[in-house]
Enzyme design. Structure first.
Site, PDB file in Angstrom:
ATOM      1  N   ASP A   1       0.131   7.720  87.055  1.00  0.00           N
ATOM      2  CA  ASP A   1       0.635   7.421  88.395  1.00  0.00           C
ATOM      3  C   ASP A   1       1.894   8.167  88.781  1.00  0.00           C
ATOM      4  O   ASP A   1       2.864   8.207  88.010  1.00  0.00           O
ATOM      5  CB  ASP A   1       0.995   5.927  88.511  1.00  0.00           C
ATOM      6  CG  ASP A   1      -0.193   5.010  88.431  1.00  0.00           C
ATOM      7  OD1 ASP A   1      -1.309   5.460  88.665  1.00  0.00           O
ATOM      8  OD2 ASP A   1       0.022   3.812  88.141  1.00  0.00           O
TER       9      ASP A   1
ATOM     10  N   GLU B   1       4.236   7.234  92.067  1.00  0.00           N
ATOM     11  CA  GLU B   1       4.409   6.359  93.219  1.00  0.00           C
ATOM     12  C   GLU B   1       5.774   6.656  93.835  1.00  0.00           C
ATOM     13  O   GLU B   1       6.806   6.494  93.174  1.00  0.00           O
ATOM     14  CB  GLU B   1       4.312   4.885  92.817  1.00  0.00           C
ATOM     15  CG  GLU B   1       2.916   4.483  92.384  1.00  0.00           C
ATOM     16  CD  GLU B   1       2.834   3.032  91.933  1.00  0.00           C
ATOM     17  OE1 GLU B   1       1.951   2.312  92.404  1.00  0.00           O
ATOM     18  OE2 GLU B   1       3.672   2.618  91.099  1.00  0.00           O
TER      19      GLU B   1
ATOM     20  N   GLU C   1      -4.971   5.443  83.510  1.00  0.00           N
ATOM     21  CA  GLU C   1      -4.390   5.793  84.806  1.00  0.00           C
ATOM     22  C   GLU C   1      -3.080   6.535  84.596  1.00  0.00           C
ATOM     23  O   GLU C   1      -2.308   6.215  83.684  1.00  0.00           O
ATOM     24  CB  GLU C   1      -4.156   4.535  85.645  1.00  0.00           C
ATOM     25  CG  GLU C   1      -3.671   4.807  87.056  1.00  0.00           C
ATOM     26  CD  GLU C   1      -3.696   3.549  87.927  1.00  0.00           C
ATOM     27  OE1 GLU C   1      -4.733   2.854  87.921  1.00  0.00           O
ATOM     28  OE2 GLU C   1      -2.692   3.263  88.593  1.00  0.00           O
TER      29      GLU C   1
END
Length: 297
Positions: free
Chosen positions: A115, A117, A113
């Protein structure tokens, strides 16, 4: 010498004019055309009543209220390439909200993953963007940067470049994080599993703002985030089996294997002036410095 008659001159002139019209008005091929609409490359995965298409589907609005957040995902998975979106984040008091843009292998045990955010804040306080990398199921590699502009005032471009050499997270072409391939040192790197592209808008006031001290002010709801210019360039899976290993893919080119001098200077500027958290220096969590954080790696 051949003399041209009036009729032949007229014919010649018409041919020239025709050729000019062909040259100037024939559409040229587009090398990296973005999808015409959101639904060409993406699908809604969560709460379709909270995602609204704008401008004929070329842009979308995500909504968070007390009933639900929402999310979407790419229709395909990709193995290496670059993905970018222009996003305008929640304005004003956005504390406790998280707008996420990420890639995920959608596997339960050994997850990969990448990311972004975006962590909301009280009015007047800076937005933070948290990045994280999961490789072969190992994550907990959070870094946070305070954005040096107001990301709710206008659209800004957020991109993830992923090749065999490194992963680069960028904001308006400014790299804010680089995760290098250090498999030669025994460190995992995401390169075997294709990943989809995802985005969500959700409530996370148990941790998102000042470690959960600042809660969502629901009187300010609904909260809106906006997206446009969805751009995915990579090797789709399923697709040609040789694509991901093809060194002629532009994202594998020599100029993308490391930061150029200008990008490296911008990267140092971000790290020196805008980084507010780095797992590499968190001695409470990691008394022994993680190996990928050691200088020179």
């Amino acid at each position: 010498m051949v003399k041209m008659t009036h009729s032949s001159t007229t014919c010649f002139t018409k041919i020239v004019l025709f050729l000019i019209l062909v040259v100037f008005f024939t559409p040229s091929p587009v090398a990296d055309a973005r999808p015409a609409t959101f639904l060409q490359d993406f699908r809604i995965t969560w709460s379709d009543s909270h995602i609204k298409q704008l401008d004929g589907g070329k842009a979308i609005q995500l909504v968070l209220d007390q009933n639900s957040g929402c999310g979407f995902a790419s229709k395909s998975q990709y193995l290496f390439g670059r993905v970018s979106m222009k996003i305008k984040l929640i304005p004003g008091d956005s504390a406790g909200t998280v707008t996420a843009f990420y890639m995920n292998s959608d596997t339960d045990q050994v997850r990969d993953e990448l990311d972004f955010e975006f962590l909301g804040n009280r009015t007047g306080q800076p937005y933070s963007v948290q990045t994280n990398v999961y490789a072969h199921g190992k994550g907990d590699r959070e870094q946070r940067v305070n954005l040096w502009f107001d990301p709710a005032a206008d659209y800004h471009t957020y991109s993830i470049l992923w090749n065999h050499h490194h992963v680069v997270f960028s904001v308006d072409e400014v790299p804010i994080r680089v995760f290098k391939n250090n498999e030669a040192r025994g460190l995992p790197f995401p390169k075997f599993q294709p990943m989809g592209v995802y985005s969500t808008l959700w409530e996370a006031d148990d941790w998102a703002t000042r470690g959960g001290l600042e809660k969502i002010d629901w009187s300010k709801a609904p909260f809106y985030a906006y997206y446009k210019d969805f751009d995915i360039e990579g090797c789709p899976v399923p697709g040609p089996r040789t694509c991901a290993s093809n060194p002629s893919n532009w994202w594998e080119g020599s100029s993308y294997q490391q930061l150029d001098p200008i990008a490296a200077r911008r990267y140092r500027w971000v790290r020196l002036n805008h980084m507010v958290y780095d797992y590499c220096t968190d001695k409470q969590r990691y008394p022994v410095t993680p190996p990928e954080c050691v200088a020179g790696i």
